[in-house]
Design a protein around this motif. Structure first.
Motif, short mmCIF file in Angstrom:
data_model
loop_
_atom_site.label_atom_id
_atom_site.label_comp_id
_atom_site.label_asym_id
_atom_site.label_seq_id
_atom_site.Cartn_x
_atom_site.Cartn_y
_atom_site.Cartn_z
N SER A 121 0.85 -1.18 0.00
CA SER A 121 0.00 0.00 0.00
C SER A 121 0.89 1.23 0.00
N ASP A 122 0.54 2.20 -0.81
CA ASP A 122 1.30 3.45 -0.83
C ASP A 122 0.65 4.51 0.06
N ARG A 123 -0.42 4.15 0.73
CA ARG A 123 -1.15 5.11 1.57
C ARG A 123 -0.29 5.64 2.72
N PHE A 124 0.61 4.83 3.24
CA PHE A 124 1.47 5.24 4.36
C PHE A 124 2.94 5.13 3.99
N GLY A 125 3.26 5.42 2.74
CA GLY A 125 4.66 5.45 2.34
C GLY A 125 5.14 4.23 1.60
N ASN A 126 4.31 3.64 0.74
CA ASN A 126 4.70 2.51 -0.09
C ASN A 126 5.31 1.38 0.75
N LYS A 127 4.50 0.79 1.60
CA LYS A 127 4.95 -0.27 2.50
C LYS A 127 4.35 -1.62 2.11
N MET A 128 5.04 -2.68 2.52
CA MET A 128 4.55 -4.05 2.36
C MET A 128 4.07 -4.52 3.73
N TYR A 129 2.93 -5.19 3.75
CA TYR A 129 2.34 -5.69 5.00
C TYR A 129 2.15 -7.19 4.90
N VAL A 130 2.18 -7.86 6.06
CA VAL A 130 1.88 -9.28 6.13
C VAL A 130 0.86 -9.49 7.25
N VAL A 131 -0.16 -10.29 6.95
CA VAL A 131 -1.13 -10.72 7.96
C VAL A 131 -0.86 -12.19 8.20
N TYR A 132 -0.73 -12.57 9.47
CA TYR A 132 -0.35 -13.94 9.81
C TYR A 132 -1.17 -14.44 11.00
N SER A 133 -1.15 -15.77 11.16
CA SER A 133 -1.88 -16.41 12.25
C SER A 133 -0.98 -17.46 12.90
N PRO A 134 -0.70 -17.31 14.21
CA PRO A 134 0.13 -18.32 14.89
C PRO A 134 -0.57 -19.69 14.86
N ILE A 135 0.15 -20.70 14.40
CA ILE A 135 -0.42 -22.04 14.26
C ILE A 135 -0.75 -22.61 15.64
N GLY A 136 -2.00 -23.08 15.79
CA GLY A 136 -2.42 -23.72 17.03
C GLY A 136 -2.77 -22.75 18.15
N GLU A 137 -2.81 -21.45 17.88
CA GLU A 137 -3.16 -20.48 18.91
C GLU A 137 -4.53 -19.88 18.59
N TYR A 138 -5.38 -19.83 19.62
CA TYR A 138 -6.76 -19.37 19.44
C TYR A 138 -7.13 -18.40 20.54
N ASP A 139 -8.13 -17.55 20.24
CA ASP A 139 -8.60 -16.62 21.26
C ASP A 139 -9.58 -17.33 22.19
N GLU A 140 -10.15 -16.60 23.14
CA GLU A 140 -11.04 -17.20 24.14
C GLU A 140 -12.31 -17.80 23.54
N ASP A 141 -12.67 -17.39 22.30
CA ASP A 141 -13.84 -17.96 21.64
C ASP A 141 -13.50 -19.16 20.75
N GLY A 142 -12.22 -19.52 20.72
CA GLY A 142 -11.80 -20.64 19.89
C GLY A 142 -11.50 -20.27 18.45
N ASP A 143 -11.48 -18.97 18.15
CA ASP A 143 -11.18 -18.51 16.80
C ASP A 143 -9.68 -18.30 16.64
N PRO A 144 -9.18 -18.49 15.42
CA PRO A 144 -7.75 -18.25 15.20
C PRO A 144 -7.37 -16.81 15.54
N ILE A 145 -6.14 -16.63 15.98
CA ILE A 145 -5.61 -15.30 16.27
C ILE A 145 -4.94 -14.79 15.00
N TYR A 146 -5.19 -13.54 14.67
CA TYR A 146 -4.55 -12.91 13.52
C TYR A 146 -3.78 -11.70 13.99
N ASP A 147 -2.67 -11.44 13.33
CA ASP A 147 -1.88 -10.25 13.62
C ASP A 147 -1.28 -9.77 12.31
N ALA A 148 -0.68 -8.60 12.33
CA ALA A 148 -0.11 -8.04 11.11
C ALA A 148 1.14 -7.26 11.47
N ALA A 149 1.97 -7.06 10.46
CA ALA A 149 3.21 -6.31 10.65
C ALA A 149 3.61 -5.69 9.32
#
Length: 93
Positions: free
Chosen positions: A26-54
């Motif tokens: 995205s060039d919206r914040f200075g032409n950056k590359m982003y990754v969205v990832y999910s730790p394998i085998g880690e879930y939130d309190e509702d049992g849904d996968p956890i997602y994070d980004a960097a």
């Protein structure tokens, strides 16, 4: 580890193998590359996968990747979340 996975090291030095959900530029914040990832085998309190980004900061010496940097700008987080939510909605159809 395959090319669709990355290892994240948390603030305590623990390594977490993660599936890469998506990457995008995205060039919206200075032409950056982003990754969205999910730790394998880690879930939130509702049992849904956890997602994070960097932000992927290219390593000039390493053509295959770079280092991950936290997203510290609230508007930038909102943009990443909006794109991720759109992606998830499209996949549910």
């Amino acid at each position: 580890m395959d090319e669709n996975q990355i290892t994240i090291v948390d603030e305590n030095g623990n390594e977490h193998l993660c599936d890469i959900i998506t990457t995008f530029e995205s060039d919206r914040f200075g032409n950056k590359m982003y990754v969205v990832y999910s730790p394998i085998g880690e879930y939130d309190e509702d049992g849904d996968p956890i997602y994070d980004a960097a932000i992927v900061e290219p390593d000039e010496d390493d053509e295959e990747g770079g280092r991950l940097a936290p997203i510290e700008n609230e508007e930038e987080w909102e943009m990443v979340q909006e794109l991720f939510n759109t992606l998830m909605d499209e996949e549910e159809l």
